[in-house]
Design an enzyme around this catalytic site. Sequence first.
Site, PDB file in Angstrom:
ATOM      1  CB  SER A   1     -35.519 -33.884 -57.385  1.00 12.92           C
ATOM      2  OG  SER A   1     -34.524 -33.609 -56.768  1.00 12.92           O
ATOM      3  NE  ARG A   2     -29.355 -30.767 -59.471  1.00 10.17           N
ATOM      4  CZ  ARG A   2     -28.286 -30.174 -58.909  1.00 10.17           C
ATOM      5  NH1 ARG A   2     -27.486 -29.679 -59.549  1.00 10.17           N
ATOM      6  NH2 ARG A   2     -28.216 -30.080 -57.508  1.00 10.17           N
TER       7      ARG A   2
ATOM      8  CE  LYS B   1     -33.196 -22.415 -42.300  1.00 14.08           C
ATOM      9  NZ  LYS B   1     -32.083 -23.360 -41.719  1.00 14.08           N
TER      10      LYS B   1
ATOM     11  CG  ASP C   1     -28.572 -23.669 -43.283  1.00 15.06           C
ATOM     12  OD1 ASP C   1     -29.794 -23.044 -43.854  1.00 15.06           O
ATOM     13  OD2 ASP C   1     -28.744 -24.445 -42.914  1.00 15.06           O
TER      14      ASP C   1
ATOM     15  CB  ILE D   1     -34.409 -30.590 -45.654  1.00 14.17           C
ATOM     16  CG1 ILE D   1     -35.231 -29.806 -44.595  1.00 14.17           C
ATOM     17  CG2 ILE D   1     -34.753 -29.964 -47.013  1.00 14.17           C
ATOM     18  CD1 ILE D   1     -34.952 -30.234 -43.126  1.00 14.17           C
TER      19      ILE D   1
END
Lengths: 328, 328
Positions: free
Chosen positions: B35-36, B89, B167, B13
Amino acid sequence: MANKIALVGIGKIARDQHVPAIAASTDWDLAATVSREGSVDGVPAYTDFSRMLDENPDIGTVSFCVPPAPRFTYASAAIAAGRNVMLEKPPGATLSECFALKDRAAEAGVSIFATWHSREAAQVDAAKAWLGTRKLRQLHITWKEDVRRWHPGQEWIWQPAGLGVFDPGINALSILTKILPDPIHLTAAVLSVPENVTMPVAAELRFSHPHGALISAEFDFLQEGEQTWTMEAETEEGTLVLSDGGAHLRIDGVDQPGDSSDGGPSDSGPSDGDPGDGNPLQGEYPRLYAQMAALVRNGESDMDLAPMAHVADAFLLGTRVSVEPFIE
Amino acid sequence: MANKIALVGIGKIARDQHVPAIAASTDWDLAATVSREGSVDGVPAYTDFSRMLDENPDIGTVSFCVPPAPRFTYASAAIAAGRNVMLEKPPGATLSECFALKDRAAEAGVSIFATWHSREAAQVDAAKAWLGTRKLRQLHITWKEDVRRWHPGQEWIWQPAGLGVFDPGINALSILTKILPDPIHLTAAVLSVPENVTMPVAAELRFSHPHGALISAEFDFLQEGEQTWTMEAETEEGTLVLSDGGAHLRIDGVDQPGDSSDGGPSDSGPSDGDPGDGNPLQGEYPRLYAQMAALVRNGESDMDLAPMAHVADAFLLGTRVSVEPFIE
């Protein structure tokens, strides 16, 4: 002068707690009941809620003890008719309807009170004061009671909105959210659900605490023998045990004095279904009705939904384990 | 002058929506990612969130696209460090943590924005305006998409806090709670849960409406072929069909003009997992980032949790039906 109040839903909790609390109060005069079957001696009894409202414009406040599912419709009607509203726990079947009631009451200029009777147990305020000045390391809730003993024949408890073991469990969460100085939130939950019903019969919860304390809870609805409604807290400055649903307090191993320390044996229990023998809930409902009187007097409301949000979170987040059927 | 922003969680996303929206914005300058594994070309990449905060005191705002479960810890740290927070969200794994974030942001004097991207779809405001002046009889939501197509390999969606079919369903509820002038609440829900996961793959919902309109929703995560994200409303003064997740509007059978009416074919879909072909989400994320800029400018917050409360209510109230295992 006492204000007139109507009581809606004359079942077990109404007879055991609400009626005696209103009778003993100088703030309130029980002026009507509304119930499909129940009534109170000497009090005008209705089965039709709208008719009760219409015929009694002088009844300014309505107290609801009906199960959560049908409550919203009645409570909305009461608010629309300009009456103050007092709600037995839990305040509704959904969080959204509770938010809606809160907004409607504010718009209508009436008082609304989401009651949590366990918060009024004798030693809850003392526990709150003690914890408020100490650094918490861990807190564990053990809330284990026998549903067959405290809720005989109450089928609604297993149906949607009945909450199952969270019906007593929400009492623990109402105390927890009162005595902890910091907000917490659920991080994991396991719900044990009997094959033949919708609602859980047991639950294990774990919470996140802003300063890293370990907060956990264990609810069980099939506890035979000794009944347990206890919170044990360990702080850097000592330990606290709040037992019998908040009626008894022990600090660093020493029983604390309190107005119910000579109450009945602990297994006579503070469950909602308590039959009143030894009345370990003594004081909780009178305090709620005194608070309602103060809210009405001051034109205020008290609609703290934190206990219910934690329950909804447990259903939202929880993994489910199927367990053997519940047969009453 | 553009304000510096960090983006946390460089997954699907983020790449599909957040990065292009920030790049196209004159309000924002993407100054770091955390971020990983993921990163964005030419932007300083971190794996350690605290280090990013420490080394970049000039980054005043942090936008979170990590899945809901780990989000609270990061968002709290950002607020504690005095940064504004923008949340993809759903805003958290639990309602209670969202309330806590809201309170913490208010105490810290920073802006917090719980975004609902579907509310920014091209025709949602027009639908809201049309419904606002009409008497609703009924409204039905059909939200059916193929999880294997839009969420390939996203195992978190089936785990606790992943919400399963809610979701995408929460997108529908976010639109619904924006376009209806009256608050609603759930009265019944059936959740279909695959034997091998925790979260539902389908749901049917029924709501109570203050003026008696029939409100219902049908969510399905296994819809092959045509994908459907539609709301159909019948009022006393005509009918409305809001389709493609809010991108298209038809009133009394007539297509309404709008800035995405010549978008891609409807089955290229407005799911969160949309790959961007034809970009039917066009405009949603740019509008969210423009709103965040306005909130920060005005020192305001927008933390509307109504869509999430409805989801929690569905889990709280819903009966569960076990369905065949989900195998991706």
